[in-house]
Motif scaffolding. Sequence first.
Motif, PDB file in Angstrom:
ATOM      1  N   ASN A  91      -4.343 -21.889 -12.102  1.00 10.80           N
ATOM      2  CA  ASN A  91      -4.643 -23.314 -12.309  1.00 10.80           C
ATOM      3  C   ASN A  91      -5.821 -23.799 -11.477  1.00 10.80           C
ATOM      4  N   SER A  92      -6.168 -23.056 -10.432  1.00 10.81           N
ATOM      5  CA  SER A  92      -7.304 -23.449  -9.600  1.00 10.81           C
ATOM      6  C   SER A  92      -8.637 -23.027 -10.219  1.00 10.81           C
ATOM      7  N   TRP A  93      -8.589 -22.158 -11.217  1.00  8.47           N
ATOM      8  CA  TRP A  93      -9.808 -21.675 -11.863  1.00  8.47           C
ATOM      9  C   TRP A  93     -10.229 -22.619 -12.977  1.00  8.47           C
ATOM     10  N   ASP A  94     -11.530 -22.736 -13.182  1.00  9.01           N
ATOM     11  CA  ASP A  94     -12.080 -23.542 -14.266  1.00  9.01           C
ATOM     12  C   ASP A  94     -11.911 -22.757 -15.568  1.00  9.01           C
ATOM     13  N   SER A  95     -11.031 -23.216 -16.432  1.00  8.01           N
ATOM     14  CA  SER A  95     -10.721 -22.467 -17.657  1.00  8.01           C
ATOM     15  C   SER A  95     -11.931 -22.319 -18.580  1.00  8.01           C
ATOM     16  N   ALA A  96     -12.909 -23.178 -18.427  1.00  2.00           N
ATOM     17  CA  ALA A  96     -14.100 -23.107 -19.285  1.00  2.00           C
ATOM     18  C   ALA A  96     -15.073 -22.019 -18.845  1.00  2.00           C
ATOM     19  N   SER A  97     -14.929 -21.545 -17.622  1.00  4.46           N
ATOM     20  CA  SER A  97     -15.900 -20.554 -17.145  1.00  4.46           C
ATOM     21  C   SER A  97     -15.219 -19.306 -16.570  1.00  4.46           C
ATOM     22  N   THR A  99     -14.238 -15.536 -16.059  1.00  3.66           N
ATOM     23  CA  THR A  99     -14.879 -14.243 -16.288  1.00  3.66           C
ATOM     24  C   THR A  99     -13.948 -13.391 -17.141  1.00  3.66           C
ATOM     25  N   SER A 100     -14.460 -12.308 -17.683  1.00  7.79           N
ATOM     26  CA  SER A 100     -13.606 -11.414 -18.476  1.00  7.79           C
ATOM     27  C   SER A 100     -12.514 -10.796 -17.592  1.00  7.79           C
ATOM     28  N   ASP A 101     -12.825 -10.529 -16.323  1.00  2.14           N
ATOM     29  CA  ASP A 101     -11.822  -9.996 -15.403  1.00  2.14           C
ATOM     30  C   ASP A 101     -10.705 -11.007 -15.161  1.00  2.14           C
ATOM     31  N   GLN A 102     -11.084 -12.273 -15.010  1.00  2.00           N
ATOM     32  CA  GLN A 102     -10.071 -13.317 -14.827  1.00  2.00           C
ATOM     33  C   GLN A 102      -9.214 -13.462 -16.076  1.00  2.00           C
ATOM     34  N   GLN A 103      -9.837 -13.446 -17.246  1.00  2.00           N
ATOM     35  CA  GLN A 103      -9.094 -13.552 -18.502  1.00  2.00           C
ATOM     36  C   GLN A 103      -8.107 -12.385 -18.642  1.00  2.00           C
ATOM     37  N   GLU A 104      -8.560 -11.191 -18.307  1.00  4.36           N
ATOM     38  CA  GLU A 104      -7.700 -10.008 -18.384  1.00  4.36           C
ATOM     39  C   GLU A 104      -6.527 -10.127 -17.406  1.00  4.36           C
ATOM     40  N   ALA A 105      -6.804 -10.592 -16.185  1.00  6.25           N
ATOM     41  CA  ALA A 105      -5.758 -10.731 -15.171  1.00  6.25           C
ATOM     42  C   ALA A 105      -4.744 -11.794 -15.585  1.00  6.25           C
ATOM     43  N   ILE A 106      -5.212 -12.882 -16.170  1.00  8.01           N
ATOM     44  CA  ILE A 106      -4.309 -13.935 -16.645  1.00  8.01           C
ATOM     45  C   ILE A 106      -3.421 -13.395 -17.768  1.00  8.01           C
ATOM     46  N   ALA A 107      -3.999 -12.655 -18.691  1.00 11.89           N
ATOM     47  CA  ALA A 107      -3.223 -12.084 -19.795  1.00 11.89           C
ATOM     48  C   ALA A 107      -2.166 -11.114 -19.270  1.00 11.89           C
TER      49      ALA A 107
END
Length: 124
Positions: A91-97, A99-107
């Motif tokens: 929730n502290s990350w800006d969902s609009a920006s 990274t692919s690594d962040q997206q992968e970690a969230i998934a």
Amino acid sequence: VYRLTTALYNSGVKGSTVEEQANVCLALLMGYSASFIDHGEKQKHIQEVLDRCWDILDALPASLLKLRLLTACYGEVFDEPLADEGRVIINSWDSASLTSDQQEAIAEFQNVVDNPYLWEYIEE
């Protein structure tokens, strides 16, 4: 995977910085999780790694690495405060920006939280 994970565990490598320690623990937890093989010491090794993780998580700043380590730990113990801390990081990350690594970690985080007993079959 099991052989390499056990070799890393037996090497005694722990890392000198908190980030290095987190990466070693993450590699060990992921390696053991990816393998069904167990020569009798796997659960003991996992517990020892988890015991190291509790201090590391307290010292590790909110980051992608911390989310990954929280996810791996949660996947072993299903302790809800670990998931809560992961949600705070996400929730502290800006969902609009993201990274692919962040997206992968969230998934991966969401998958572990949504499917806590991935390898267990429940008879109805």
